[in-house]
Structure formats: C-alpha cells, structure tokens
Design a protein around this motif. Structure first.
Motif, PDB file in Angstrom:
ATOM      1  N   SER A  24      50.423  31.521  41.133  1.00  0.00           N
ATOM      2  CA  SER A  24      51.019  32.144  39.935  1.00  0.00           C
ATOM      3  C   SER A  24      50.695  31.368  38.666  1.00  0.00           C
ATOM      4  O   SER A  24      50.620  31.945  37.581  1.00  0.00           O
ATOM      5  CB  SER A  24      52.534  32.262  40.103  1.00  0.00           C
ATOM      6  OG  SER A  24      53.124  30.988  40.324  1.00  0.00           O
ATOM      7  N   GLN A  55      41.829  29.075  39.546  1.00  0.00           N
ATOM      8  CA  GLN A  55      42.324  30.452  39.612  1.00  0.00           C
ATOM      9  C   GLN A  55      41.241  31.407  40.100  1.00  0.00           C
ATOM     10  O   GLN A  55      41.517  32.329  40.879  1.00  0.00           O
ATOM     11  CB  GLN A  55      42.832  30.903  38.241  1.00  0.00           C
ATOM     12  CG  GLN A  55      44.225  30.432  37.887  1.00  0.00           C
ATOM     13  CD  GLN A  55      45.323  31.154  38.665  1.00  0.00           C
ATOM     14  OE1 GLN A  55      45.070  31.792  39.689  1.00  0.00           O
ATOM     15  NE2 GLN A  55      46.551  31.028  38.196  1.00  0.00           N
ATOM     16  N   MET A  56      40.019  31.203  39.655  1.00  0.00           N
ATOM     17  CA  MET A  56      38.921  32.063  40.092  1.00  0.00           C
ATOM     18  C   MET A  56      38.716  31.962  41.606  1.00  0.00           C
ATOM     19  O   MET A  56      38.541  32.963  42.301  1.00  0.00           O
ATOM     20  CB  MET A  56      37.640  31.685  39.348  1.00  0.00           C
ATOM     21  CG  MET A  56      36.455  32.603  39.631  1.00  0.00           C
ATOM     22  SD  MET A  56      35.059  32.255  38.520  1.00  0.00           S
ATOM     23  CE  MET A  56      34.729  30.533  38.917  1.00  0.00           C
ATOM     24  N   TYR A  57      38.757  30.738  42.133  1.00  0.00           N
ATOM     25  CA  TYR A  57      38.579  30.525  43.567  1.00  0.00           C
ATOM     26  C   TYR A  57      39.748  31.137  44.351  1.00  0.00           C
ATOM     27  O   TYR A  57      39.555  31.806  45.375  1.00  0.00           O
ATOM     28  CB  TYR A  57      38.470  29.029  43.861  1.00  0.00           C
ATOM     29  CG  TYR A  57      38.211  28.711  45.319  1.00  0.00           C
ATOM     30  CD1 TYR A  57      36.908  28.696  45.826  1.00  0.00           C
ATOM     31  CD2 TYR A  57      39.262  28.423  46.186  1.00  0.00           C
ATOM     32  CE1 TYR A  57      36.667  28.408  47.169  1.00  0.00           C
ATOM     33  CE2 TYR A  57      39.039  28.140  47.525  1.00  0.00           C
ATOM     34  CZ  TYR A  57      37.745  28.130  48.010  1.00  0.00           C
ATOM     35  OH  TYR A  57      37.505  27.855  49.330  1.00  0.00           O
ATOM     36  N   ALA A  58      40.978  30.910  43.841  1.00  0.00           N
ATOM     37  CA  ALA A  58      42.157  31.440  44.531  1.00  0.00           C
ATOM     38  C   ALA A  58      42.137  32.958  44.592  1.00  0.00           C
ATOM     39  O   ALA A  58      42.482  33.571  45.618  1.00  0.00           O
ATOM     40  CB  ALA A  58      43.428  30.945  43.838  1.00  0.00           C
ATOM     41  N   LYS A  59      41.723  33.594  43.512  1.00  0.00           N
ATOM     42  CA  LYS A  59      41.668  35.060  43.490  1.00  0.00           C
ATOM     43  C   LYS A  59      40.617  35.575  44.462  1.00  0.00           C
ATOM     44  O   LYS A  59      40.806  36.612  45.112  1.00  0.00           O
ATOM     45  CB  LYS A  59      41.387  35.553  42.068  1.00  0.00           C
ATOM     46  CG  LYS A  59      42.565  35.375  41.123  1.00  0.00           C
ATOM     47  CD  LYS A  59      42.216  35.776  39.702  1.00  0.00           C
ATOM     48  CE  LYS A  59      43.412  35.546  38.774  1.00  0.00           C
ATOM     49  NZ  LYS A  59      43.078  35.864  37.358  1.00  0.00           N
ATOM     50  N   ARG A  60      39.494  34.864  44.536  1.00  0.00           N
ATOM     51  CA  ARG A  60      38.446  35.273  45.473  1.00  0.00           C
ATOM     52  C   ARG A  60      38.930  35.153  46.924  1.00  0.00           C
ATOM     53  O   ARG A  60      38.605  35.980  47.773  1.00  0.00           O
ATOM     54  CB  ARG A  60      37.193  34.431  45.259  1.00  0.00           C
ATOM     55  CG  ARG A  60      35.985  34.964  46.028  1.00  0.00           C
ATOM     56  CD  ARG A  60      34.673  34.391  45.509  1.00  0.00           C
ATOM     57  NE  ARG A  60      34.583  32.956  45.694  1.00  0.00           N
ATOM     58  CZ  ARG A  60      34.426  32.073  44.723  1.00  0.00           C
ATOM     59  NH1 ARG A  60      34.368  32.500  43.478  1.00  0.00           N
ATOM     60  NH2 ARG A  60      34.344  30.788  44.976  1.00  0.00           N
ATOM     61  N   LYS A  61      39.736  34.142  47.194  1.00  0.00           N
ATOM     62  CA  LYS A  61      40.294  33.938  48.536  1.00  0.00           C
ATOM     63  C   LYS A  61      41.552  34.764  48.772  1.00  0.00           C
ATOM     64  O   LYS A  61      42.092  34.784  49.878  1.00  0.00           O
ATOM     65  CB  LYS A  61      40.630  32.455  48.719  1.00  0.00           C
ATOM     66  CG  LYS A  61      39.424  31.537  48.866  1.00  0.00           C
ATOM     67  CD  LYS A  61      38.715  31.789  50.187  1.00  0.00           C
ATOM     68  CE  LYS A  61      37.640  30.763  50.435  1.00  0.00           C
ATOM     69  NZ  LYS A  61      36.978  30.962  51.742  1.00  0.00           N
ATOM     70  N   LYS A  62      42.036  35.431  47.698  1.00  0.00           N
ATOM     71  CA  LYS A  62      43.263  36.220  47.741  1.00  0.00           C
ATOM     72  C   LYS A  62      44.482  35.350  48.072  1.00  0.00           C
ATOM     73  O   LYS A  62      45.386  35.760  48.797  1.00  0.00           O
ATOM     74  CB  LYS A  62      43.129  37.386  48.725  1.00  0.00           C
ATOM     75  CG  LYS A  62      42.051  38.380  48.317  1.00  0.00           C
ATOM     76  CD  LYS A  62      41.992  39.580  49.230  1.00  0.00           C
ATOM     77  CE  LYS A  62      40.925  40.563  48.754  1.00  0.00           C
ATOM     78  NZ  LYS A  62      40.804  41.751  49.635  1.00  0.00           N
ATOM     79  N   TRP A  63      44.443  34.111  47.529  1.00  0.00           N
ATOM     80  CA  TRP A  63      45.597  33.230  47.642  1.00  0.00           C
ATOM     81  C   TRP A  63      46.471  33.441  46.408  1.00  0.00           C
ATOM     82  O   TRP A  63      45.974  33.633  45.292  1.00  0.00           O
ATOM     83  CB  TRP A  63      45.170  31.773  47.718  1.00  0.00           C
ATOM     84  CG  TRP A  63      44.349  31.429  48.931  1.00  0.00           C
ATOM     85  CD1 TRP A  63      44.141  32.204  50.039  1.00  0.00           C
ATOM     86  CD2 TRP A  63      43.622  30.218  49.137  1.00  0.00           C
ATOM     87  NE1 TRP A  63      43.333  31.561  50.940  1.00  0.00           N
ATOM     88  CE2 TRP A  63      43.003  30.326  50.419  1.00  0.00           C
ATOM     89  CE3 TRP A  63      43.437  29.044  48.407  1.00  0.00           C
ATOM     90  CZ2 TRP A  63      42.206  29.318  50.954  1.00  0.00           C
ATOM     91  CZ3 TRP A  63      42.660  28.035  48.937  1.00  0.00           C
ATOM     92  CH2 TRP A  63      42.044  28.170  50.204  1.00  0.00           C
ATOM     93  N   HIS A  64      47.759  33.382  46.590  1.00  0.00           N
ATOM     94  CA  HIS A  64      48.668  33.621  45.464  1.00  0.00           C
ATOM     95  C   HIS A  64      48.946  32.320  44.726  1.00  0.00           C
ATOM     96  O   HIS A  64      49.675  31.450  45.212  1.00  0.00           O
ATOM     97  CB  HIS A  64      49.986  34.227  45.952  1.00  0.00           C
ATOM     98  CG  HIS A  64      50.985  34.434  44.839  1.00  0.00           C
ATOM     99  ND1 HIS A  64      50.751  35.316  43.797  1.00  0.00           N
ATOM    100  CD2 HIS A  64      52.191  33.857  44.585  1.00  0.00           C
ATOM    101  CE1 HIS A  64      51.776  35.283  42.966  1.00  0.00           C
ATOM    102  NE2 HIS A  64      52.668  34.406  43.419  1.00  0.00           N
TER     103      HIS A  64
END
Length: 405
Positions: A333, A322-331
């Motif tokens: 859920s 989740q941390m990586y996805a948020k940094r990449k602005k990937w959704h």
C-alpha cells in the motif's frame, strides 16, 4: 533565471526602461506585465521578489519604470495616472511584438489600479492581480494631503514621498478625478485576484472590499495578514509571487516544454551573482530551486544539491519497489524511503584513521506497508538495490563538460 534589459517608446515618444526576467529554460509558458507602486521603480524590492517568484514558476515577467522614474525618460512632474496606464499598454504591445502578448497583469498599490484600467485595451489578458491597491485612484491625494492646498493654488508643489522629493502638478490631481475604478472593475473581462493586508495603514482594507464587491466572478480575495503596504519582508513578497502563480494557473494556458531550447538536457540550473547560493532549476517539465543552509551562508530556500541526489535515490527506490510488487501482484500500500548523505569511512576500511579513506555514503531506510510475508519483504529489499539510480551511484560514471557559446 535569465533577464534582458529592454527599452520601448511610450505614447509621447519617450524611451522607457524595462527588465524582462525569464525562467531558467528561457521559455516562459506565459508572460506577466508588472506595474510598480506610486513613485517606486522596477527595482523596488517587493517588485523584484514577486517577479522572481513568478519566473521560478515558469513565467516571463516584464517590469519597467514608468515615465519620469528610475531609468526611464520623461519628467515625473508632467505625468499623470492616465499616462501610467498608457505606459502599461505600450509595454504590453512591446511584449506582443517581440515575445508574446501578456496574459497576466499584476499591479502593486496605484499600479494595481493602473492594471485594471489597462486591461480594457489588452484583450489577450486573462487574469489580473491587484496588491494593496486603492479602490479609487484619488486615494493618492491622501499621500499628498499636506500639499493639496499649495498644488491647487500654485498649480504645483514639491512633495516628499519616502524620503524623495517629487514635483506634483495640478493636472495630476485633475486626471485622478476622472477615473472611476469600481465602474471599470465591474466590466473587467478577466479573472481577478485581490491581495491586501488588514494591517495596511496606507491603503486600508476597505479598498480591497470595494474592488472585490465591484467585480464579477471569477474573482478571489487573499488576505496578507501582518504585511505592511510596501511588503518590505522578502518572505512576504516571495509568498505573494507563489500565490499568484498557483492561482493564475486555473485561468491561463500553461504549456509545459520538455526540453530547454537549443538543448538536449533535461535539467538546467541557473545562478545569478546576486543570488548567493539560491539556484533556479528546471527539472524536466518542472521548476524548482536549490540552496544551502543558512549556517553555511545560504538562504535555505530549497534543498541542497546532495538533498536532490538523495531525493533521486529515494524516489527511484520507491518506484522500483512498487513496480516490482505490482508485477508480482503483491499488495504494497505504501513505500517510504528515508535517505541521508555523508562522507564516512568505508565499512571494510583497514586504515580508517586517514581522512582520505572516507567515501560518499548514502544511508537508506525503507518502510513497507502492505500484506507481505518475510520472504516477500526480503526480496523487495533486494530489489531496492536494483533501482536505476542506485546502480548509477555504484557504476563507473563520467561527466562531460562543454561550454555553451
């Protein structure tokens, strides 16, 4: 769990015996004073189970033998209900002088009535809990009804209660007549929780209704459906302790300590000789317990040690993704990580028939929900292998053990 055997002096100069149980880090966020049922002792099973459930949630609990019972000095035949209330106040004063004043009172059966009367003299108490308590102390006369006439005529009588003989004097009955519980409850300056079973044939459920109606808000009632008066089932009394801990957290100041006193470790485990495999844990600021399945002699009251390790890997994996996805602005859920532990043969093992070739194996499955393409999914699965706990499990580690004096 840790404990201290303590003694204190009652209003008549007699020494009373108590047991102070502490959470695993020995730093309770609040202290509880527990009053046992009529003619019971501090070691009665329900009293122990409720107390230990509370210590598992970070409370310190003092339970003691009333005058003339258990290991305490004095003659039970010379005691009365007022004396029990005085004993509670003396116990609370000991806590205040040696640890910290109690903020929660818990009483079972007649002990429930006693804690309500004791609250008048204990300004630091913020919450009171009654369990299967009579709405009037004179209810005890129902237990003595076959001996009431003899007590009134002779001034005393030997009464058999739960298989034990007790001498009851007339002054005990006379003292009960002077106590009006509804009147005291109506002035109770504390939150109140009433716990009672509708199947209680010793103290009927009507008693809980009378206590509840007499009290002002904040007040709560929880039914103990199916329980008997003495709460002989361990699961029942343990449940009660957990309920009390959760309910009282709304009314008490619960301060979390980051580390154990005199320790730099974030995790502490404590196991008593009598507890089997059920181990109390403090994980950072949080309390929990570990156990083993019933099939291997445990009680299955908590995750196994390897469940905890697998849980650490699962949680760390989900956080990292989740941390990586948020940094990449990937959704993404939701991330769901399933992990299990076993000892299996290595994938590239050439001599798998040998038992000593088995290695520790964590099998992990990851479910991703969100708006992701195949390339993003592939990258997130790669990132899963980079979570700190995953790296720790693959790295060369060491465990340095020293003895705490």
């Amino acid at each position: 769990m840790d404990f201290e055997k303590i003694t204190f002096i009652n209003a008549d100069g007699q020494e009373l015996s108590g047991r102070l149980e502490l959470p695993v880090n020995k730093q309770p966020h609040n202290y509880v004073l527990f009053a046992h049922c009529f003619t019971c002792t501090k070691n009665f099973s329900a009293t122990k189970n409720i107390s230990r459930a509370l210590t598992n949630e970070g409370f310190g609990v003092l339970r003691f033998d009333f005058t003339g019972l258990g290991d305490s000095e004095g003659d039970f035949e010379n005691t009365n209900f007022s004396g029990n209330v005085e004993d509670l106040v003396c116990a609370a004063n000991w806590l205040r002088d040696h640890k910290q004043a109690p903020t929660l009172l818990v009483g079972h059966s007649l002990g429930g009535a006693a804690v309500i009367f004791a609250k008048e003299q204990l300004p630091n108490v913020k919450a009171v809990v009654t369990i299967a308590a009579p709405s009037n102390p004179t209810h005890v006369k129902n237990l003595l009804k076959s001996n009431i006439e003899e007590i009134e005529e002779q001034g005393e009588a030997t009464v058999n209660l739960a298989g034990r003989d007790f001498k009851i004097k007339k002054q005990f009955l006379d003292d009960l007549e002077t106590k009006s519980l509804p009147q005291i409850v109506s002035k109770l300056n504390a939150a109140l929780l009433v716990l009672h079973s509708p199947q209680d044939t010793t103290v009927g459920i009507i008693n809980a209704e009378e206590i509840y109606k007499s009290a002002k808000h904040p007040k709560s009632f929880i039914t103990l459906d199916g329980a008997n008066h003495l709460l002989m089932e361990k699961e029942e009394s343990t449940y009660i302790g957990k309920v009390i801990a959760g309910w009282s957290s709304r009314y008490l100041d619960i301060k979390q300590e980051t580390f154990v006193v005199n320790s730099t470790h974030q995790v502490v485990a404590s196991l008593d000789a009598e507890s089997g495999f059920t181990t109390q844990l403090k994980l950072g600021n949080h309390y929990s317990q570990a156990d083993e399945p019933k099939t291997v002699g445990g009680k299955d009251l908590g995750p196994t040690p390897y469940d905890l390790v697998s849980g650490g890997l699962s949680a760390c994996t989900a956080m990292t993704i989740q941390m990586y996805a948020k940094r990449k602005k990937w959704h993404v859920s939701n991330v769901e990580v399933h992990t299990s532990y076993s000892r299996d043969h290595a994938i590239d093992c050439e001599t798998c028939e040998a038992d000593d070739m088995k290695i520790d194996t964590f099998k992990r499955e990851i479910k991703l929900e969100g708006e992701l393409d195949d390339k993003q999914i592939k990258r997130l699965l790669q990132i899963a292998d980079k979570c700190p706990v995953h790296k720790t499990l693959h790295s060369k580690t060491q465990v340095i053990t020293t003895l705490i004096e």
